[in-house]
Motif scaffolding. Structure first.
Motif, PDB file in Angstrom:
ATOM      1  N   ASN A 267      -9.202  -5.290 -13.183  1.00 33.16           N
ATOM      2  CA  ASN A 267      -9.757  -3.943 -13.013  1.00 33.16           C
ATOM      3  C   ASN A 267     -11.266  -3.940 -12.784  1.00 33.16           C
ATOM      4  OD1 ASN A 267     -10.922  -4.379 -15.514  1.00 33.16           O
ATOM      5  ND2 ASN A 267      -9.544  -2.986 -16.631  1.00 33.16           N
TER       6      ASN A 267
ATOM      7  N   SER B 214      -3.371  -0.867  -9.283  1.00 31.97           N
ATOM      8  CA  SER B 214      -3.510  -0.506  -7.872  1.00 31.97           C
ATOM      9  C   SER B 214      -2.724  -1.468  -6.985  1.00 31.97           C
ATOM     10  CB  SER B 214      -4.986  -0.443  -7.489  1.00 31.97           C
ATOM     11  OG  SER B 214      -5.134   0.107  -6.193  1.00 31.97           O
ATOM     12  N   PHE B 215      -3.286  -1.849  -5.813  1.00 30.28           N
ATOM     13  CA  PHE B 215      -2.615  -2.739  -4.871  1.00 30.28           C
ATOM     14  C   PHE B 215      -3.557  -3.881  -4.495  1.00 30.28           C
ATOM     15  CE2 PHE B 215      -0.611   1.420  -4.039  1.00 30.28           C
ATOM     16  CZ  PHE B 215       0.714   1.099  -4.300  1.00 30.28           C
TER      17      PHE B 215
ATOM     18  N   GLY C 228      -9.823  -7.450  -8.031  1.00 32.29           N
ATOM     19  CA  GLY C 228      -8.501  -6.849  -8.153  1.00 32.29           C
ATOM     20  C   GLY C 228      -7.356  -7.839  -8.076  1.00 32.29           C
TER      21      GLY C 228
ATOM     22  N   ASP D 194      -1.705   2.482 -13.374  1.00 33.95           N
ATOM     23  CA  ASP D 194      -2.540   2.960 -12.267  1.00 33.95           C
ATOM     24  C   ASP D 194      -3.690   2.008 -11.968  1.00 33.95           C
ATOM     25  OD1 ASP D 194      -0.873   5.072 -12.607  1.00 33.95           O
ATOM     26  OD2 ASP D 194      -2.417   6.562 -13.052  1.00 33.95           O
TER      27      ASP D 194
ATOM     28  N   VAL E 198       0.854  -1.185   0.000  1.00 32.83           N
ATOM     29  CA  VAL E 198       0.000   0.000   0.000  1.00 32.83           C
ATOM     30  C   VAL E 198       0.890   1.235   0.000  1.00 32.83           C
ATOM     31  CG1 VAL E 198      -0.205   0.192   2.519  1.00 32.83           C
ATOM     32  CG2 VAL E 198      -2.054   1.051   1.061  1.00 32.83           C
ATOM     33  N   ASN E 199       0.443   2.258  -0.691  1.00 33.79           N
ATOM     34  CA  ASN E 199       1.189   3.518  -0.754  1.00 33.79           C
ATOM     35  C   ASN E 199       2.639   3.309  -1.187  1.00 33.79           C
ATOM     36  OD1 ASN E 199      -1.092   4.908   0.112  1.00 33.79           O
ATOM     37  ND2 ASN E 199      -0.484   4.807   2.270  1.00 33.79           N
TER      38      ASN E 199
END
Length: 646
Positions: free
Chosen positions: A481, A516-517, A535, A513, A157-158
């Motif tokens: 996605n 994501s995670f 996801g 993008d 994350v992040n």
């Protein structure tokens, strides 16, 4: 006739073709084993073989010298037109440095001088030696396998990982080249042999140099690390694998053969040469090779067995001659020699605590089943599943096998060499079964944790984590996605072959993008609650075979090529298929991807370098493995770790 002398440096039997077809320079065509550029430990044993294809008349070995000193052949033979001269069980000089082998071969047309240089490396030193050597090998495991396992197991994350694999935490990190003796792309047999002999081998061969001999078990040998350390220090050998135990990687620790598929003879050799290798622990699949041919689940045949070894090999290496004996009960031989024998997870748990110094565990008839399917049975023991279809409903996990092996091996005060293979990282990548390959890597990493914990507890242990090669060009291409529900609801893409029409399932690949995670819920057993999540991580293959892709977990595995024939036939009646492209339901709904590999039914190995991670307790031996290195370097670094010469 005028004698013709010609210098040639022979780089292997393939080099003989370079000398053929030049009538104006007629003379015997000669090849040498060991090959030019080979390396050995001081006092490491190996066979020397000179093979000559005559240009005219009979061949004689006029001279054979090492560093100018005569060496006497122990035998000669003629096979398929080649005359061979053998020196069995030669001990490498103790003096470090370059040495030169020179052979002069003569026939009626003239003579040929063949030269091969080899290097001797002294592994001894004054640093603290490692009593125990543990090789953790994730077969086919490239960097992307490790990355995928980390993301699935821990998440991110992040921009930061939320956890690291156990192998990620090893302080010595490097990169390994993976060529075999005859190709930039190795198979598992020579891939493992580089680590266990310090020498390259031809694809399909283990513990030997190439030869034209018809008896593949008589090919010129090179001593394994296990044999060397058992002979010089009394260490034991343990082999643990989730594969059929005769498979290339486990066999390339103890078996000498030019045919990695000769399972009857390979498994016989495990037992017959245990006093040379120090083998005391053998855990994996492959029960079919240990059962007499009369058993319906046996795969023992005369064609995959020994023919008796040459007398000079038997004498110089101190091993039995072997025999074609498909009716042999190999389990009885092991138990008669004091091995505790177990067949399932329950038995292993008990044996680890109560057995003596020898342990045999055979947990499947062919390859063991994969983590995803073993865990499914453990979570739902009342539901019939894949492990039941393979007649092995209660198989241990790799970390449990590793723990049991370490418990038994630790009883030898002189130490041990242990190889632990996570075999299905490779096999599921061949099958382009992403979820199973990732779960296999997670299972393997749990075994790595056991090895490190042992090293920390007892000290004086070096642990390395590596692969023999990369498999399939395994690549993280993005993440789903959309939701799993939406993915499952998409109409079939099977009929879409026009490249101007984008398949529905290609549109759900989120890149950059949109990736994501991914976040997987992890159960108490350390594996995802479910691989099919919103996801989810998506995998592509750079060395793919033909397949249909629907991005969902495959309900069934492909049929294990190493299972007994009767089990294969049963599986075929239950919806299992041989080729990934025929699997259901992806072959009904997925979009078709033409493979890049010639073997269209599976993905293949690649020439990609692989990562190595090293750890050593009580020393800094791990530092040797930092940086870029050849695969054969690993052998010498392990030997130096064990003998204080690092």
């Amino acid at each position: 006739m005028r004698s013709i002398n010609r210098q040639c440096i022979c780089l292997g039997l393939a080099a003989t073709a370079l000398l053929a077809g030049h009538a104006s320079f007629a003379a015997p065509t000669v090849s040498v084993a060991p090959v030019d550029g080979a390396r050995f430990l001081s006092d490491q044993r190996f066979d020397i073989r000179i093979e000559a294809l005559p240009a005219a008349g009979a061949v004689t070995l006029t001279s054979l010298k090492i560093d100018g000193a005569n060496v006497a052949p122990t035998s000669n033979d003629t096979v398929a037109g080649y005359t061979g001269f053998n020196v069995r069980g030669y001990h490498a000089p103790t003096a470090a440095g370059l040495h030169t082998l020179t052979a002069v071969v003569t026939d009626g047309s003239g003579s040929t001088t063949a030269t091969a240089k080899f290097e001797v490396i002294n592994p001894n030193g004054n640093r603290r030696p490692a009593k125990n050597v543990i090789i953790m090998l994730g077969d086919g495991m490239g960097a992307a396998h490790r990355t995928a396992a980390r993301i699935v197991r821990y998440g991110a994350v992040n921009g930061r990982p939320l956890g690291f694999l156990n192998m990620d935490k090893f302080p010595g990190t490097g990169q390994i080249l993976t060529e075999s003796l005859n190709s930039i792309i190795t198979d598992s047999a020579p891939g493992m042999c580089c680590y266990t002999t310090g020498n390259h081998a031809f694809n399909g061969q283990e513990g030997v140099y190439p030869s034209h001999l018809t008896n593949t078990f008589a090919y010129p040998r090179v001593e394994y690390l296990s044999e060397y350390l058992h002979r010089t220090q009394g260490k034991s050998l343990g082999i643990v694998s989730t594969a059929d135990i005769e498979d290339a990687t486990p066999a390339a620790n103890a078996a000498h053969t030019g045919n990695r598929g000769a399972g009857t003879g390979i498994c016989d050799q495990f037992f017959d040469e245990r006093n040379s290798t120090g083998l005391t622990v053998l855990l994996g699949g492959g029960r079919r090779w240990f059962l007499p041919a009369s058993d319906p689940f046996s795969s023992r045949t005369a064609s995959t067995d020994y023919t008796p070894l040459p007398a000079d090999l038997v004498t110089k290496w101190g091993v039995p001659a072997g025999a074609a004996d498909p009716s042999r009960d190999l389990i009885a031989d092991f138990t008669g020699d004091g091995f505790t024998y177990v067949t399932d997870r329950t038995g292993l748990t008990s044996a680890a605590a109560t057995s003596g110094t020898k342990l045999l565990g055979l947990f499947g008839y062919g390859n063991m089943n994969v983590a995803l399917d073993k865990i499914a049975k453990q979570r739902n023991p009342g539901v019939t599943g894949i492990v039941d279809d393979y007649h092995a409903p209660n198989q241990p996990m790799l970390d449990e096998m590793t723990d049991a092996a370490l418990t038994v091996l630790a009883k030898n005060p002189k130490g041990f060499v242990l190889t632990v293979e996570g075999a299905h990282i490779d096999k599921q990548s061949h099958a382009m079964d992403a979820d199973r390959a990732i779960w296999e890597t997670i299972e393997f990493d749990a075994a790595v944790a056991k090895a490190r914990a042992f090293a920390d507890k007892v000290g004086d242990t070096v642990v390395i984590v590596l692969a023999d090669h990369e498999c399939s060009g395994f690549s993280i291409i993005g993440a789903l996605n959309t939701s799993i529900a939406n993915l499952k609801a998409l109409p079939s893409d099977k009929a879409i072959l026009d490249p101007s029409i984008q398949p529905n399932r290609q549109k759900v690949v989120g890149t950059y993008d949109a990736a994501s995670f991914p976040h997987y819920a992890i159960a108490a057993d350390g594996f995802p609650v479910n691989s099919d999540i919103d996801g989810k991580l998506l995998i592509g293959y750079g060395a793919s075979g033909d397949r249909y892709e629907d991005w969902l977990t495959k309900p069934l595995t492909i049929i294990d090529s190493l299972a007994p024939n009767n089990i294969k036939a049963e599986l075929a009646t239950k919806g299992y298929t041989v080729a990934p492209r025929d699997r259901h339901p992806e072959s009904d709904n997925g979009f078709f991807l033409r493979g890049q590999a010639v073997a269209a039914d599976q993905a293949v190995h690649t020439a990609t370098d692989i990562p190595v991670s090293a750890y050593s307790s009580s020393s800094r031996a791990f530092e040797q493995f930092i940086g870029v290195q050849e695969n054969t370097d690993v052998f010498f670094k392990l030997a130096k770790s064990a003998l204080g010469g690092y």
